[in-house]
Design an enzyme around this catalytic site. Structure first.
Site: not given
Ligand code: GLA
Length: 395
Positions: A36-38, A127, A161, A173, A223
């Site tokens: 959850h840092t992206d 993913s 997405e 991802d 999310y």
């Molecule tokens: C999912 C999202 C990513 C990322 C992760 C959490 O996989 O697709 O972009 O935010 O959750 O790190």
């Protein structure tokens, strides 16, 4: 490589369309740490793995395109002029989303026949959706010579997405699917997409994924709410520290100085992100020093943050990490991916893998009445055309 899977997809394609297809191998991913840092423009540490969506495709002489999911046994017929009218839902959202994205670029996309299937478990935090989106765009790019660059491919998939599947995901991802490298994790700075490959050769250890088999769909999960909370926190920080561009660049001291202006929920979400970002830096250092024990501790700390501050874990995930913590052969474990289901990632001594699997199987089933799945994964290359099936070879 999953030769059997490739052969199966290729055979189904030939059976249905009586041609030899171009074949794309599109890998799933793990994320070592940096969850959850992206979407906060912070650091992530993913790697492509040897689980794939295989996409087989060729040009079509019809005035429509046909897509078939081998695993769902469902067809989708696409008329480029009537994309909006198509019946959406599930995997179809990703397909329609990327086709819409390619058409929007104005590149000369023609009609095609395409089938796909794979061994990336769905909704497990590995993913599968990014692998499908990128797999289709990458394949169509090759088939029709569209000259899309990797960032363009990535953005078409991310837009699909966001706009079609409804998950406001970050870049991790799709990026790791495109840029994976065998034996290396990718230390990616999501603020400018600069990255380093860090060799991951855990001679005595194995990465083991354990699937809770609690299926989650991020578009229905909180999310997007987490993303919103981060935005609220950042806006408040920026009132006092206008130069802070993202939570990925904020410090705990800055957050603490605006604490009384934030709800405890928003404060916790932001503190998690700031701490997790720091853990990615420390993990890089630990891995470069071959200090697997230190890295393991950081995994446990990451899980704690995800569970207690970010609140994206579940009792099933917490239970699995608890079992890992009790076991001296496991160096570290945490939930992986978006959360609310899916897998834990465990770093475990190689010679204890079987014993640990047996123990987890028994205890997890006893507690939740569900069978977990186990995957001993390897870090592999990013997306590619299966050798010998390039455009020049198929037609
Ligand atoms: C999912 C999202 C990513 C990322 C992760 C959490 O996989 O697709 O972009 O935010 O959750 O790190």
């Amino acid at each position: 490589m999953s030769e059997e899977l490739i052969k199966n997809i290729s055979d189904v394609f030939e059976e249905k369309f009586s041609r030899k297809p171009l074949i794309v191998l599109s890998p799933g991913r793990i994320n070592l740490i940096g969850e959850h840092t992206d979407y906060n423009n912070g650091l992530v540490f993913p790697a492509a793995i040897d689980k794939y969506i295989v996409v087989a495709l060729s040009k079509s002489d019809n005035d429509f395109s046909t897509v078939y999911s081998v695993d769902f046994e469902e067809y989708l017929k696409i008329d480029f002029n009537n994309l909006n009218k198509l019946h959406k839902g599930g995997w179809k959202n990703y397909v329609i989303g990327v086709v819409a994205g390619i058409l929007e670029t104005g590149k000369p996309l023609g009609n095609f026949d395409l089938i796909f299937g794979g061994d990336i478990p769905i909704g497990a935090g590995m993913s599968s959706s990014a692998a499908l989106e990128n797999g289709i765009v990458f394949g169509l790019n090759e088939l029709f010579g569209l000259n899309l660059t990797p960032p363009e491919i990535m953005n078409i998939s991310i837009d699909a997405e966001h706009n079609f599947a409804g998950t406001e995901c970050g870049v991790m991802d799709q990026f790791s699917n495109l840029h994976g490298k065998e034996g290396n994790a990718i230390l990616l700075d999501c603020s400018d997409l600069s990255y380093d490959y860090i060799p991951i050769i855990p001679e005595d250890y194995q990465f083991l994924l354990i699937n809770t088999n609690v299926k989650r769909q991020l578009s229905n999960s909180p999310y997007n709410q987490r993303k919103k909370a981060c935005k609220t926190g950042l806006e408040t920080i920026r009132k006092q520290f206008p130069k802070v561009e993202s939570l990925g660049k904020a410090t705990a001291t800055q957050l603490n100085s605006v604490k009384n202006k934030l709800s405890s929920e928003v404060y916790n979400r932001c503190m998690y992100v700031i701490e997790e970002n720091e853990r990615v830096k420390l993990s890089k250092e630990a891995l470069q020093n071959n200090d697997w024990h230190r890295f393991g501790e950081l995994l446990f700390a990451s899980h704690r943050g995800l569970s207690e501050l970010y609140e994206v874990s579940l009792p099933e995930l917490d239970f699995l990490v608890g079992l890992a913590k009790e076991d001296p052969a496991v160096l570290g474990a945490r939930m992986m991916g978006g959360g609310f289901g899916g897998c834990t990632i465990n770093l475990i001594e190689k010679n204890s893998v079987n014993r640990f699997i047996e123990k987890v199987q028994e205890e997890y089933q006893l507690k939740f009445g569900l069978r977990p799945d186990f995957y001993e994964i390897n870090i592999t290359d990013g997306i590619k055309i299966y050798p010998g099936t390039q455009r020049k070879n198929i037609k």
